[in-house]
Design a protein around this motif. Structure first.
Motif, PDB file in Angstrom:
ATOM      1  N   HIS A   4      64.167  -5.395 122.624  1.00 15.99           N
ATOM      2  CA  HIS A   4      63.075  -6.022 121.875  1.00 15.99           C
ATOM      3  C   HIS A   4      63.637  -6.752 120.664  1.00 15.99           C
ATOM      4  CE1 HIS A   4      59.263  -6.451 119.730  1.00 15.99           C
ATOM      5  NE2 HIS A   4      59.843  -5.914 118.676  1.00 15.99           N
ATOM      6  N   ALA A   5      63.037  -7.897 120.337  1.00 15.00           N
ATOM      7  CA  ALA A   5      63.405  -8.634 119.125  1.00 15.00           C
ATOM      8  C   ALA A   5      62.185  -9.370 118.607  1.00 15.00           C
ATOM      9  CB  ALA A   5      64.539  -9.619 119.404  1.00 15.00           C
ATOM     10  N   GLU A   6      62.144  -9.578 117.295  1.00 12.94           N
ATOM     11  CA  GLU A   6      61.063 -10.318 116.652  1.00 12.94           C
ATOM     12  C   GLU A   6      61.654 -11.251 115.604  1.00 12.94           C
ATOM     13  OE1 GLU A   6      57.985  -8.014 114.920  1.00 12.94           O
ATOM     14  OE2 GLU A   6      57.245  -7.198 116.825  1.00 12.94           O
ATOM     15  N   VAL A   7      61.102 -12.457 115.533  1.00 13.87           N
ATOM     16  CA  VAL A   7      61.483 -13.417 114.514  1.00 13.87           C
ATOM     17  C   VAL A   7      60.200 -13.870 113.818  1.00 13.87           C
ATOM     18  CG1 VAL A   7      62.549 -15.650 114.018  1.00 13.87           C
ATOM     19  CG2 VAL A   7      63.492 -14.193 115.821  1.00 13.87           C
ATOM     20  N   ALA A   8      60.074 -13.543 112.537  1.00 15.22           N
ATOM     21  CA  ALA A   8      58.863 -13.853 111.767  1.00 15.22           C
ATOM     22  C   ALA A   8      57.631 -13.279 112.454  1.00 15.22           C
ATOM     23  CB  ALA A   8      58.718 -15.348 111.562  1.00 15.22           C
ATOM     24  N   GLY A   9      57.753 -12.116 113.068  1.00 15.09           N
ATOM     25  CA  GLY A   9      56.632 -11.473 113.735  1.00 15.09           C
ATOM     26  C   GLY A   9      56.382 -11.946 115.148  1.00 15.09           C
ATOM     27  N   HIS A  10      57.126 -12.947 115.623  1.00 10.71           N
ATOM     28  CA  HIS A  10      56.955 -13.456 116.984  1.00 10.71           C
ATOM     29  C   HIS A  10      57.864 -12.669 117.922  1.00 10.71           C
ATOM     30  CE1 HIS A  10      54.631 -16.745 115.374  1.00 10.71           C
ATOM     31  NE2 HIS A  10      55.656 -17.186 114.662  1.00 10.71           N
ATOM     32  N   PRO A  11      57.303 -11.964 118.898  1.00 14.64           N
ATOM     33  CA  PRO A  11      58.138 -11.160 119.803  1.00 14.64           C
ATOM     34  C   PRO A  11      58.893 -12.037 120.794  1.00 14.64           C
ATOM     35  CG  PRO A  11      55.836 -11.043 120.475  1.00 14.64           C
ATOM     36  CD  PRO A  11      55.856 -11.799 119.182  1.00 14.64           C
ATOM     37  N   LEU A  12      60.128 -11.639 121.054  1.00 15.06           N
ATOM     38  CA  LEU A  12      60.970 -12.323 122.045  1.00 15.06           C
ATOM     39  C   LEU A  12      61.188 -11.416 123.242  1.00 15.06           C
ATOM     40  CD1 LEU A  12      63.664 -13.874 119.674  1.00 15.06           C
ATOM     41  CD2 LEU A  12      61.918 -15.118 120.958  1.00 15.06           C
ATOM     42  N   PRO A  13      61.142 -11.977 124.466  1.00 15.75           N
ATOM     43  CA  PRO A  13      61.088 -13.419 124.781  1.00 15.75           C
ATOM     44  C   PRO A  13      59.679 -13.968 124.993  1.00 15.75           C
ATOM     45  CG  PRO A  13      61.582 -12.190 126.761  1.00 15.75           C
ATOM     46  CD  PRO A  13      61.457 -11.162 125.664  1.00 15.75           C
ATOM     47  N   ARG A  14      58.644 -13.189 124.702  1.00 16.31           N
ATOM     48  CA  ARG A  14      57.280 -13.607 125.044  1.00 16.31           C
ATOM     49  C   ARG A  14      56.845 -14.852 124.290  1.00 16.31           C
ATOM     50  NH1 ARG A  14      52.144 -11.845 123.408  1.00 16.31           N
ATOM     51  NH2 ARG A  14      53.041 -10.261 122.058  1.00 16.31           N
ATOM     52  N   ARG A  15      57.283 -15.027 123.038  1.00 18.43           N
ATOM     53  CA  ARG A  15      56.848 -16.176 122.241  1.00 18.43           C
ATOM     54  C   ARG A  15      58.062 -17.015 121.812  1.00 18.43           C
ATOM     55  NH1 ARG A  15      52.303 -15.480 117.967  1.00 18.43           N
ATOM     56  NH2 ARG A  15      52.255 -17.696 118.525  1.00 18.43           N
ATOM     57  N   MET A  16      58.834 -17.418 122.791  1.00 20.78           N
ATOM     58  CA  MET A  16      60.024 -18.222 122.525  1.00 20.78           C
ATOM     59  C   MET A  16      59.660 -19.577 121.920  1.00 20.78           C
ATOM     60  SD  MET A  16      62.189 -17.347 126.000  1.00 20.78           S
ATOM     61  CE  MET A  16      63.469 -18.527 125.626  1.00 20.78           C
TER      62      MET A  16
END
Length: 328
Positions: free
Chosen positions: A68-80
């Protein structure tokens, strides 16, 4: 909609058990860290350990398969796609290379036009040409200042070709081009490649200033500075106990095991044949020693072959995953 002034400009980055697998194996696996907005994150490790793939995965350019990873609250890879909108790439070989035939001015103009066409709002597109030109000039000046690139110091000013730039100057130009879009996350590869000690120090000072402005920075390097948040791709998270296979023995353990077995067998054979002639005993000892030497050599060769295949497997996985990103 106006941005909230209390919201940090940089993007927080969180990863937990993050991994990306290519057709021939894992490019990277078991990556975990937490970075606050405005952090300087150094992704370090030997070449071939998935550093570039991790950089592209955290900016929404490659799709991870594990963790699991998140960038600025956007989960990856779901919201690439959302992560791509708030991130920008500096120099990444094979992905965002500078065109050596272009001049500095041509690169800046091209990036400004692309920014206006694909990332600008409808309201911005409907503004008068004079207003659009003024905004473009302001963005360029702001980006050049943040990257520390003074066009007047170049051999031909903004008409200098990229092929005539020094390595540090090209790095500054790449960062300036990325900052034109005012990203919340800046990512760059091979930060310290082909730089002298003095230029390397200047490059890290530049990235510290970008991070101090509020932008989160991800930088791939061979050796991270002491004040950066270090993320190593050379470290792997152990597999869960249920998935573990018996641990391979070290060369010393592998050598000791046959010695113990053969010592027992030799003792039993000696006790059973005490009455036999001495010549027969010598032949038995010679045969046992020959078999022990061959067994030890075979064990070491098998372990060396397995290690070689593991290294080749990892490097092939990273190469295939990076090739897929280039085609995308």
């Amino acid at each position: 909609m106006e941005a909230n002034p209390d919201e940090p400009h940089g993007a927080a980055v969180v990863a937990d058990g993050f991994g990306l697998k290519g057709p021939r194996g894992w490019a990277f696996r078991g990556i975990g860290f937490e970075a606050e907005p405005g952090s300087l994150v150094a992704i370090e490790g030997p070449s071939g350990t998935g550093r570039t793939c991790l950089l592209l995965a955290l900016t929404g350019r490659m799709k991870a398969q594990e963790g699991h990873a998140e960038v600025a609250g956007h989960p990856l890879p779901r919201r690439m796609a959302a992560v791509r909108r708030i991130s920008a790439l500096g120099p990444v070989p094979g992905v965002s290379d500078l065109d050596p035939a272009f001049t500095v001015a041509e690169h800046l103009r091209e990036r400004t036009l692309l920014q206006r066409r694909f990332d600008g709002s409808l309201k911005a597109l409907l503004r008068r040409p004079a207003e659009r030109s003024a905004d473009a000039r302001a963005r360029i000046d702001e980006a050049l200042a943040a990257a520390g690139l003074d066009l007047s110091t170049l051999p031909k000013g903004d008409r200098t070709s990229v092929r005539d730039l020094e390595r540090l100057e090209a790095l500054r130009l790449s960062i300036a081009l990325a900052l034109i879009g005012r990203p919340r996350l800046l990512a760059l590869d091979d930060t310290d490649l082909k730089l002298s000690d003095a230029d390397r120090a200047e490059a890290w000072a530049l990235l510290r200033s970008v991070a101090a402005s509020g932008i989160t920075v991800l930088a791939v390097c061979s050796e991270a500075p002491e004040d950066a948040l270090r993320v190593s791709t050379a470290t792997r998270t152990p597999v869960a106990p249920a998935e573990k296979s018996p641990a391979p023995k070290s060369p010393a353990e592998a050598a000791e095991a046959p010695e113990a077995t053969e010592a027992t067998e030799a003792t039993e054979a000696t006790e059973a044949t005490e009455a036999e002639p001495t010549a027969a005993g010598d032949d038995t000892a010679t045969t046992a020693n020959t078999e022990k030497t061959a067994h030890t050599a075979n064990t070491e060769q098998t372990e060396e072959t397995a290690q070689t295949e593991k290294t080749a497997h990892t490097e092939k996985g990273e190469a295939d995953a990076l090739a897929e990103a280039g085609r995308a």
